[in-house]
Each structure stands twice: as structure tokens, then as C-alpha cells.
Design a protein around this motif. Sequence first.
Motif, PDB file in Angstrom:
ATOM      1  N   VAL A 374       0.836  -1.203   0.000  1.00  0.00           N
ATOM      2  CA  VAL A 374       0.000   0.000   0.000  1.00  0.00           C
ATOM      3  C   VAL A 374       0.874   1.257   0.000  1.00  0.00           C
ATOM      4  N   LEU A 375       1.942   1.257   0.797  1.00  0.00           N
ATOM      5  CA  LEU A 375       2.802   2.436   0.868  1.00  0.00           C
ATOM      6  C   LEU A 375       3.525   2.701  -0.439  1.00  0.00           C
ATOM      7  N   THR A 376       3.901   1.646  -1.132  1.00  0.00           N
ATOM      8  CA  THR A 376       4.646   1.811  -2.384  1.00  0.00           C
ATOM      9  C   THR A 376       3.740   1.890  -3.599  1.00  0.00           C
ATOM     10  N   GLY A 377       2.446   1.644  -3.394  1.00  0.00           N
ATOM     11  CA  GLY A 377       1.514   1.697  -4.517  1.00  0.00           C
ATOM     12  C   GLY A 377       1.571   0.513  -5.431  1.00  0.00           C
ATOM     13  N   GLN A 378       2.204  -0.568  -5.012  1.00  0.00           N
ATOM     14  CA  GLN A 378       2.330  -1.773  -5.833  1.00  0.00           C
ATOM     15  C   GLN A 378       1.652  -2.947  -5.128  1.00  0.00           C
ATOM     16  N   PRO A 379       0.907  -3.776  -5.838  1.00  0.00           N
ATOM     17  CA  PRO A 379       0.525  -3.651  -7.262  1.00  0.00           C
ATOM     18  C   PRO A 379      -0.851  -3.003  -7.404  1.00  0.00           C
ATOM     19  N   GLY A 380      -0.953  -1.775  -7.084  1.00  0.00           N
ATOM     20  CA  GLY A 380      -2.207  -1.050  -7.212  1.00  0.00           C
ATOM     21  C   GLY A 380      -3.146  -1.216  -6.036  1.00  0.00           C
ATOM     22  N   PHE A 381      -2.644  -1.732  -4.902  1.00  0.00           N
ATOM     23  CA  PHE A 381      -3.519  -1.931  -3.750  1.00  0.00           C
ATOM     24  C   PHE A 381      -4.142  -0.622  -3.288  1.00  0.00           C
ATOM     25  N   GLU A 382      -3.315   0.420  -3.215  1.00  0.00           N
ATOM     26  CA  GLU A 382      -3.805   1.690  -2.678  1.00  0.00           C
ATOM     27  C   GLU A 382      -4.891   2.278  -3.558  1.00  0.00           C
ATOM     28  N   SER A 383      -4.659   2.270  -4.870  1.00  0.00           N
ATOM     29  CA  SER A 383      -5.655   2.861  -5.772  1.00  0.00           C
ATOM     30  C   SER A 383      -6.955   2.078  -5.754  1.00  0.00           C
ATOM     31  N   ILE A 391     -11.916   6.342   0.185  1.00  0.00           N
ATOM     32  CA  ILE A 391     -11.077   6.893   1.247  1.00  0.00           C
ATOM     33  C   ILE A 391      -9.849   7.540   0.623  1.00  0.00           C
ATOM     34  N   ASP A 392      -9.215   8.430   1.372  1.00  0.00           N
ATOM     35  CA  ASP A 392      -8.091   9.168   0.804  1.00  0.00           C
ATOM     36  C   ASP A 392      -6.764   8.511   1.169  1.00  0.00           C
ATOM     37  N   SER A 393      -5.690   9.076   0.657  1.00  0.00           N
ATOM     38  CA  SER A 393      -4.363   8.502   0.835  1.00  0.00           C
ATOM     39  C   SER A 393      -3.892   8.551   2.283  1.00  0.00           C
ATOM     40  N   THR A 394      -4.385   9.515   3.049  1.00  0.00           N
ATOM     41  CA  THR A 394      -4.009   9.575   4.466  1.00  0.00           C
ATOM     42  C   THR A 394      -4.501   8.344   5.210  1.00  0.00           C
ATOM     43  N   THR A 396      -5.283   5.356   3.829  1.00  0.00           N
ATOM     44  CA  THR A 396      -4.581   4.159   3.363  1.00  0.00           C
ATOM     45  C   THR A 396      -3.174   4.086   3.953  1.00  0.00           C
ATOM     46  N   ALA A 397      -2.517   5.226   4.089  1.00  0.00           N
ATOM     47  CA  ALA A 397      -1.175   5.221   4.674  1.00  0.00           C
ATOM     48  C   ALA A 397      -1.223   4.794   6.142  1.00  0.00           C
ATOM     49  N   SER A 398      -2.208   5.274   6.869  1.00  0.00           N
ATOM     50  CA  SER A 398      -2.338   4.883   8.278  1.00  0.00           C
ATOM     51  C   SER A 398      -2.615   3.390   8.406  1.00  0.00           C
ATOM     52  N   LEU A 399      -3.486   2.860   7.545  1.00  0.00           N
ATOM     53  CA  LEU A 399      -3.756   1.425   7.557  1.00  0.00           C
ATOM     54  C   LEU A 399      -2.499   0.634   7.218  1.00  0.00           C
ATOM     55  N   ALA A 400      -1.720   1.149   6.277  1.00  0.00           N
ATOM     56  CA  ALA A 400      -0.493   0.457   5.891  1.00  0.00           C
ATOM     57  C   ALA A 400       0.485   0.380   7.054  1.00  0.00           C
ATOM     58  N   TRP A 401       0.646   1.481   7.774  1.00  0.00           N
ATOM     59  CA  TRP A 401       1.565   1.467   8.913  1.00  0.00           C
ATOM     60  C   TRP A 401       1.064   0.534  10.021  1.00  0.00           C
ATOM     61  N   ALA A 402      -0.246   0.453  10.181  1.00  0.00           N
ATOM     62  CA  ALA A 402      -0.797  -0.484  11.167  1.00  0.00           C
ATOM     63  C   ALA A 402      -0.480  -1.915  10.761  1.00  0.00           C
TER      64      ALA A 402
END
Length: 573
Positions: A374-383, A391-394, A396-402
Motif C-alpha cells: 500500500v505504501l509503495t503503490g504496488q501492485p495497485g492496492f492503494e488505488s 477513502i483518501d491517501s491519508t 490508506t497510509a495509516s492502515l499500511a503502517w498499522a
Amino acid sequence: MLKTRASRETWLLIVMALLVLGAGLGLRDPWPSDEPRFALVARHMVESGQWLFPHRGLELYSDKPPMLMWWQATLYELIGNWRVAFLLPSLLAALGTLACVHDLGRRLWTRRVGLYAAWSLLFALHFTFQAKKAQIDPLIVFFITLANYGLLRHLLLGPAWRWWWLGWFAAGLGVITKGVGVVALLMLLPAALASWWGWPRVTLHVRCWRFWLGPLMFLLAIALWLLPMVVTALSTGSAEYRAYMDDILFRQTAKRYSQSWDHHQPWWYFLGTMPSMWIPAFLAVPWAIPAWWRRLRRRDPRYLLLLGWWALIVLFFSIPDGKRDVYILPSLPMFCLALAPLLPGLLRKRSFQWTLAVFTALVAMLTLGAGIAVLTGQPGFESKLMGSRGIDSTVTASLAWAAIAMGCWGVVSLAAWGRRRAHVAVLSTLTVVWVLYSLVGYPLLNDSSSARGLMHNAGLRIGADAELGLVAWKEQNLLMADRPAVTFGFQKKWDVQLREGVDWQARSPENRWLLVQEDALLACVDRRRIELAGIANRRRWWLVRADAVIGPCEPTAEERAREHAMQARQVDE
């Protein structure tokens, strides 16, 4: 010292159960698929005072008996907070199930076996996942487990007639919770076989008059709901109440079992469900099967009753075409109870410890990999997450760090306990996964998953004085609306809802708005004049003003077919 140690171990189990199952209580609203539906029905009970015939909007809701909704409404009356009240029945039911399993293991074997059984159940993924949701399944699991508890107290530790009667009564409560509570009574089949074969320690006493009070208690529990409902439905002469009674008593029970109309799966479906969803406890099965066989050959009725009932439950739900993983969830507590006496020996096996270590490593790798992806945007998980959930990128980034924190904790747990106490690493890792998921994931995903954000944005856009109508709505839309919203039926065809909504809007065009699911929009609506209200639960919702309707809302054959397919696909979501 022994008493002090026993007390510490018991309190550790209680604290961990409260931590794992209770984390996040009050931090989110109801999420689909079923949670908003039941919460909406419960809220209607509180607001209308009509508790006997539950409503979903304007229509009666006859898919399930009202037991869970009664619990939710009652707890709301006591504490006055829906965010807590809608989840509290599941938490209490899960804790009650753990208590039954723990005490039964203690009585049938030893105190340590009871603890092993409860720990195995608490961290079985299927049990924990469902216990943290406001669905009927945790409640039905509790009533069936309580029924098993009462029956086994009599059958294996009796005679104990009060527990025998309680077991039948709890099975009846299970029937008026979901209809399948009667499966608890299948425990009598292996008990009858054990008695017929002359196995020791089995108590039936069929010739005693107290035996037959059990079925009476079963009928009494069912009558607590069934009798007033049937009497009211027949005495009022209401066609709506009569249709409700016929649907819930016949179509939703016997017909649903014999002629399933949804969730079609092959006969072996549950043979794949258990190994994938009952882990980590199910990982012990390859070692447990020969041990169980040896104990059955020694004519130990405890294993015959527990394993026989488990097999009967799997067989019972494998017969119809319609199958869901939650159908066999009530058999998980007895599975863990049958497994628990073997765990002290299995945990000393190096091969089993390696299996648990590999499982922990997989959990750590999956969470770490998902977070990094999710943090690196591969393979399109975040989008994909942002597009489907709105939901916005903030977020998704918080979920990724969790997720990364979960994975790192798994690695640390493996390093600390992985060689000889991998079971501790498993429990440590899963505890952090569930707690972070609840404390971090609930607040971050709530606006999108509950439709709170969507309905808040819609309310702001139309203004405080405007009226709002819902077309092709889901229960979370009505539940989260910031004002009394108008609906046009729930089970009606979407084009019918849209026509009725347009007619309602035309009577006060300056002050009325429609919130319409994208899949329900027809050619009569000018797409250039509507506004995107938001994305929630993988669906787009549009605000429609009166001037956006440019013609009669009669669907073409293509639109009708598409609408029918979409509505059928969403019916159980």
C-alpha cells in the motif's frame, strides 16, 4: 500456591478475552452486510414501541427472528449509546461461549484442559472474526453451546436434571434466534449410540418422567416468541402480519433448507472452510485424528459425543445446496473442547511447534507485505482501496503502517518464542493483529464502511431544511441519515422506487432531493445535472434534483435486465 496460579491463569484468560473481543467497542457504527439491517430494526423497535413485528423502513423484516434485535434495543435502553449497544450482544455472547467451554473442559477433564479449550476457541480466526461483528451468529453460537453444556452436564456428569432442562430450553432459544438452534439436540444421537453400546458414564434415563420435561422446556422457549406472534398475526386479520408469519415460519426455515435459493456451494464446501477458518486450532488435526481414534477404541464417551456431534453438524449443513461458512460455526466450540485434552502432548512435539511457527511467519509476512504494498503503490492496492471505498491517501497510509506494525510484532514474537514456544508467538501475534485492527482500522474505515461520511456529506450539500428520499438504498443509508429520510420500499424493484421517488419529489421540487445508487439511475435522469454524493461500500451515490429528471422513468429492456442482475447480486450484501 496452586490456587494462586490457577487464579492467575483464569484471570489472564478473562483479560485477554476482553482485550481481543472488546477492543474497538464504541469506535465504529454498524458495517454491512448485516449489521446496519439489525441495528435499523432495533432502532425502529425503540422509536416505535413495536417489538413483536420488526420493520426495515416501511416494510416488515421477516428474514430472521427478532432475538438479536431485542438484545440490541434492550441494551440501548439501558446504556443509551447505539455504537456500544449494537455490538454488545456479540461480545456478551462470545464471553458466555468461552465460559461454557472452559467450565465444561474443567469438569469433563481438568482445569488445564478447560483453559486450553477456551484459548483455542478465543483465537480461532472464525470465532474471533464473528464475535467482533454485530450479527446473529455469535448469539446462536452461545445458545447452542449453552444447550450442549446443559445436555453434557446431564449425559456425561449426571444425572443432572436441571442442566438437562436448561439444555433443552437453550436449544429453544436458539430456534427463536436463527431457527437452527435445534441442531444442538443432535447431541442425543451419539449419546443414544453410546448408551446402546454399553459405553460407561453415559446417562439417559429415558423411562424417567423428568427426561420428558426436556422437550417441554424446548417448546416453552420457542413459545415465548412464537405464541404471541402467531396469535397477534391471526387475531388482527392483517394481511401484512399474516405474510410475515408465513414467510418466517415456512419460507425462511424449511424451504430455505430444502430449496436453497442463494449461496450455492458444492457438498465438500465445509471441508475447505474448516482448515482455512478454524486455524490455528485446526492445524493440530493431523496429530489429533490418531489420538482421537485411540480414545474412541477405548470407549471414551466424551470423545464420541463431541466428535459425533461435530460430524453431524457438518453433515446436516452439507446436504442443502446453500452453504455459508457461518453455518458450521456453532460446532467450533465442541471441536476445541475435543481437541483440548490432546494439546499438552501436542505442544511438546517439535513438528507441531514448527507448524505453529510457520503459521505465525505467514501472518507476519502477509501483514508486512500488504502494508508495504500500500505504501509503495504496488501492485495497485492503494488505488483499488481508494477507488472502491472512497477513502483518501491519508487513511490508506495509516492502515499500511498499522499492517506493518502487525508484521513487525509477529517477527518479534517469533524471535522471542518461536523455537520452543511457538504457540505463545501465535497468541501474541494474533492479539496485536486484532487489537490494531480494532483500534486503528475501525475509526479510519468507519465513515466509508458505515456510510456515515456519505450521509453527512449529502446532508451538508442539500441543507438542513431540505427533505431527502432514498432510492435503491441500503440499510446503512437510512440508519446514518442526519434527518428522517423518505423511502419507497426496500424489496421493490429499483425502477419502481425511482418512479415513486420522482413523483414524491415533484410535489415539492424546490425542497426535495433524491439520493440514488448509481446502478439504479435510468435514462430519465440527466447525468450532467446530478452531483456525486460520495462512495461507500463499493458503490457510488448521486444526489438528484427535480430539474435533473427529463422524462418518464420507464426502463428499457436492457436497463431492466441490468437492474435485476444488480439488485439480485446485492440482496444479501
